[in-house]
Design an enzyme around this catalytic site. Structure first.
Site, PDB file in Angstrom:
ATOM      1  N   HIS A  78       7.472  -1.065  -6.670  1.00  0.00           N
ATOM      2  CA  HIS A  78       7.545  -2.070  -5.610  1.00  0.00           C
ATOM      3  C   HIS A  78       7.446  -3.461  -6.232  1.00  0.00           C
ATOM      4  O   HIS A  78       6.730  -3.648  -7.209  1.00  0.00           O
ATOM      5  CB  HIS A  78       6.367  -1.882  -4.638  1.00  0.00           C
ATOM      6  CG  HIS A  78       6.171  -3.026  -3.686  1.00  0.00           C
ATOM      7  ND1 HIS A  78       6.910  -3.132  -2.519  1.00  0.00           N
ATOM      8  CD2 HIS A  78       5.357  -4.112  -3.733  1.00  0.00           C
ATOM      9  CE1 HIS A  78       6.538  -4.251  -1.889  1.00  0.00           C
ATOM     10  NE2 HIS A  78       5.601  -4.860  -2.602  1.00  0.00           N
ATOM     11  N   LYS A 121       4.980   3.475  -8.186  1.00  0.00           N
ATOM     12  CA  LYS A 121       4.882   4.419  -7.067  1.00  0.00           C
ATOM     13  C   LYS A 121       4.575   5.850  -7.545  1.00  0.00           C
ATOM     14  O   LYS A 121       4.695   6.162  -8.732  1.00  0.00           O
ATOM     15  CB  LYS A 121       6.182   4.358  -6.260  1.00  0.00           C
ATOM     16  CG  LYS A 121       6.420   2.973  -5.617  1.00  0.00           C
ATOM     17  CD  LYS A 121       7.662   2.983  -4.736  1.00  0.00           C
ATOM     18  CE  LYS A 121       7.868   1.623  -4.058  1.00  0.00           C
ATOM     19  NZ  LYS A 121       9.046   1.632  -3.161  1.00  0.00           N
ATOM     20  N   ASN A 159      11.794   5.278  -5.454  1.00  0.00           N
ATOM     21  CA  ASN A 159      12.421   4.295  -6.343  1.00  0.00           C
ATOM     22  C   ASN A 159      11.456   3.622  -7.321  1.00  0.00           C
ATOM     23  O   ASN A 159      11.656   2.483  -7.731  1.00  0.00           O
ATOM     24  CB  ASN A 159      13.229   3.273  -5.527  1.00  0.00           C
ATOM     25  CG  ASN A 159      12.374   2.499  -4.550  1.00  0.00           C
ATOM     26  OD1 ASN A 159      11.164   2.701  -4.492  1.00  0.00           O
ATOM     27  ND2 ASN A 159      12.982   1.610  -3.796  1.00  0.00           N
ATOM     28  N   GLU A 181      -0.034  -9.094  -0.095  1.00  0.00           N
ATOM     29  CA  GLU A 181      -0.090  -7.757  -0.708  1.00  0.00           C
ATOM     30  C   GLU A 181      -1.139  -7.693  -1.818  1.00  0.00           C
ATOM     31  O   GLU A 181      -1.867  -6.698  -1.948  1.00  0.00           O
ATOM     32  CB  GLU A 181       1.296  -7.377  -1.226  1.00  0.00           C
ATOM     33  CG  GLU A 181       2.296  -7.157  -0.085  1.00  0.00           C
ATOM     34  CD  GLU A 181       3.755  -7.034  -0.544  1.00  0.00           C
ATOM     35  OE1 GLU A 181       4.619  -6.889   0.329  1.00  0.00           O
ATOM     36  OE2 GLU A 181       4.017  -7.096  -1.766  1.00  0.00           O
ATOM     37  N   TYR A 222       2.856  -0.802   4.759  1.00  0.00           N
ATOM     38  CA  TYR A 222       4.280  -0.852   5.118  1.00  0.00           C
ATOM     39  C   TYR A 222       4.503  -1.061   6.613  1.00  0.00           C
ATOM     40  O   TYR A 222       5.577  -0.733   7.127  1.00  0.00           O
ATOM     41  CB  TYR A 222       4.984   0.423   4.644  1.00  0.00           C
ATOM     42  CG  TYR A 222       5.307   0.402   3.152  1.00  0.00           C
ATOM     43  CD1 TYR A 222       6.277  -0.457   2.639  1.00  0.00           C
ATOM     44  CD2 TYR A 222       4.652   1.246   2.263  1.00  0.00           C
ATOM     45  CE1 TYR A 222       6.583  -0.485   1.290  1.00  0.00           C
ATOM     46  CE2 TYR A 222       4.950   1.228   0.898  1.00  0.00           C
ATOM     47  CZ  TYR A 222       5.923   0.366   0.429  1.00  0.00           C
ATOM     48  OH  TYR A 222       6.233   0.335  -0.916  1.00  0.00           O
TER      49      TYR A 222
END
Ligand code: GDP
Length: 138
Positions: free
Chosen positions: A116, A10, A113, A127, A50
């Site tokens: 993913h 990320k 965080n 995805e 998302y």
């Protein structure tokens, strides 16, 4: 069960210069990288990815975060890839992530965080196909 999962390093981890360190951990854990690219998601593409979270209160924040800098998207191969990779990255909230996990090592908060990992075989396929054409998956 398939042997593939999908991941994104990320924007927070990109900004902090952790791409190489995270890829090393993934490599050493025995995952084979079968597709990879660094891209900057538009807010609209991040929102699409998302979409499942669009009713959640943090959706706007999540879309803004995921489109603020480049991400490294990859498809990874290993036996039981989805579960094994979720173990390697640790809990969504790094405060609850096990020692040695990628989120424990590199994530600052539940929102930022670091990485993913798909939560099911079906989502791993969806995805992966979101980012990579068949020609780009080896
Ligand atoms: P994951 O499967 O472990 O990534 O967790 P989820 O599917 O529940 O959430 C997707 C992503 O949304 C997380 O990885 C975080 O980046 C973000 N997120 C989850 N919970 C929160 C929250 O409470 N606040 C904010 N700002 N972001 C969150």
């Amino acid at each position: 069960m398939t042997n593939r999962t999908f991941t994104m390093i990320k924007p927070d981890a990109t900004e902090k210069g952790h791409i190489g360190a995270i890829l090393k951990i993934i490599d050493e854990a025995g995952f084979r990288i079968v597709a990879m690219k660094i891209i900057l998601l538009s807010a609209s593409k991040a929102g699409e990815f998302y979409e499942v979270h669009k009713e959640r209160p943090f959706y706007g924040e999540l879309v803004e975060f995921m489109s603020r800098g480049p991400i490294t998207a990859a498809i990874l191969e290993k036996d039981n890839a989805v579960d094994e990779f979720r173990k390697l990255i640790g809990a969504t909230n790094p405060a609850q992530a096990a020692d040695g996990t990628i989120r424990k090592l590199f994530a600052a908060s539940i929102s930022e965080n670091a990485i993913h990992g798909s939560d099911s075989d079906e989502n791993a396929r969806i995805e992966g196909d979101f980012f990579f054409s068949k020609l780009e998956q080896f």
